[in-house]
Motif scaffolding. Structure first.
Motif, mmCIF file in Angstrom:
data_model
loop_
_atom_site.group_PDB
_atom_site.id
_atom_site.type_symbol
_atom_site.label_atom_id
_atom_site.label_comp_id
_atom_site.label_asym_id
_atom_site.label_seq_id
_atom_site.Cartn_x
_atom_site.Cartn_y
_atom_site.Cartn_z
ATOM 1 N N THR A 1 -63.425 9.996 16.244
ATOM 2 C CA THR A 1 -62.314 9.437 16.998
ATOM 3 C C THR A 1 -61.987 8.070 16.437
ATOM 4 O O THR A 1 -62.790 7.481 15.715
ATOM 5 N N GLU A 2 -60.823 7.561 16.771
ATOM 6 C CA GLU A 2 -60.465 6.204 16.392
ATOM 7 C C GLU A 2 -61.429 5.246 17.092
ATOM 8 O O GLU A 2 -61.747 5.431 18.264
ATOM 9 N N THR A 3 -61.886 4.221 16.386
ATOM 10 C CA THR A 3 -62.863 3.298 16.951
ATOM 11 C C THR A 3 -62.293 2.544 18.140
ATOM 12 O O THR A 3 -61.206 1.974 18.067
ATOM 13 N N PHE A 4 -63.037 2.568 19.233
ATOM 14 C CA PHE A 4 -62.728 1.772 20.410
ATOM 15 C C PHE A 4 -64.037 1.331 21.032
ATOM 16 O O PHE A 4 -64.971 2.121 21.161
ATOM 17 N N TYR A 5 -64.103 0.070 21.398
ATOM 18 C CA TYR A 5 -65.244 -0.423 22.152
ATOM 19 C C TYR A 5 -64.765 -1.463 23.146
ATOM 20 O O TYR A 5 -63.707 -2.061 22.978
ATOM 21 N N ALA A 6 -65.543 -1.661 24.176
ATOM 22 C CA ALA A 6 -65.337 -2.763 25.115
ATOM 23 C C ALA A 6 -66.716 -3.332 25.413
ATOM 24 O O ALA A 6 -67.675 -2.581 25.626
ATOM 25 N N THR A 7 -66.807 -4.655 25.395
ATOM 26 C CA THR A 7 -68.068 -5.337 25.634
ATOM 27 C C THR A 7 -67.894 -6.336 26.772
ATOM 28 O O THR A 7 -67.014 -7.189 26.724
ATOM 29 N N LEU A 8 -68.734 -6.197 27.777
ATOM 30 C CA LEU A 8 -68.776 -7.124 28.894
ATOM 31 C C LEU A 8 -69.753 -8.240 28.557
ATOM 32 O O LEU A 8 -70.869 -7.978 28.123
ATOM 33 N N HIS A 9 -69.328 -9.490 28.760
ATOM 34 C CA HIS A 9 -70.191 -10.660 28.599
ATOM 35 C C HIS A 9 -70.390 -11.237 29.998
ATOM 36 O O HIS A 9 -69.416 -11.640 30.642
ATOM 37 N N ILE A 10 -71.656 -11.235 30.462
ATOM 38 C CA ILE A 10 -71.920 -11.662 31.838
ATOM 39 C C ILE A 10 -73.321 -12.253 31.950
ATOM 40 O O ILE A 10 -74.251 -11.803 31.275
#
Length: 114
Positions: free
Chosen positions: A9-18
């Motif tokens: 798949t096309e690259t997708f990421y989400a990163t939470l900084h907490i």
């Protein structure tokens, strides 16, 4: 025995900084994943900023090729998850970095402005 590419798949990421308790976040993610069919990667980190230091973590989600989803749908779901985790960890703010952009979130509860 070898490995063959199964899907992509096309690259997708989400990163939470907490900031907050890593152990409490692990427990929350385990329960959340069980109920919502999610998969998260948690990494401990330390935030160094002007005037202080806080323990925290990054929590990452990707568009997993085996179970592909719309990237905006993933981000919406991840944002809902992040808000729930922030409440669980008693944090008044967090940041989500993704391939679609970076957003800062802050509680609008009057008690949290003190």
């Amino acid at each position: 025995m070898g490995f063959k590419e199964h899907s992509s798949t096309e690259t997708f990421y989400a990163t939470l900084h907490i900031a907050g308790s890593y152990e409490d976040a692990l427990r929350f993610c385990k329960k959340y994943s069980y109920c919502h069919g999610s998969c998260f990667q948690l990494t401990r980190c330390q935030y160094q900023y002007t005037g202080g230091t806080e323990d925290g973590m990054t929590v990452r989600v990707i568009d997993y090729p085996r179970f592909q989803k719309d990237h905006y749908e993933i981000l919406k779901t991840f944002t809902d998850f992040s808000c729930a985790l922030a409440k669980e960890l008693c944090q008044k703010s967090f940041t989500i970095e993704s391939t679609l952009g970076t957003k800062y979130f802050e509680s609008d509860d009057p008690l949290h402005s003190k």
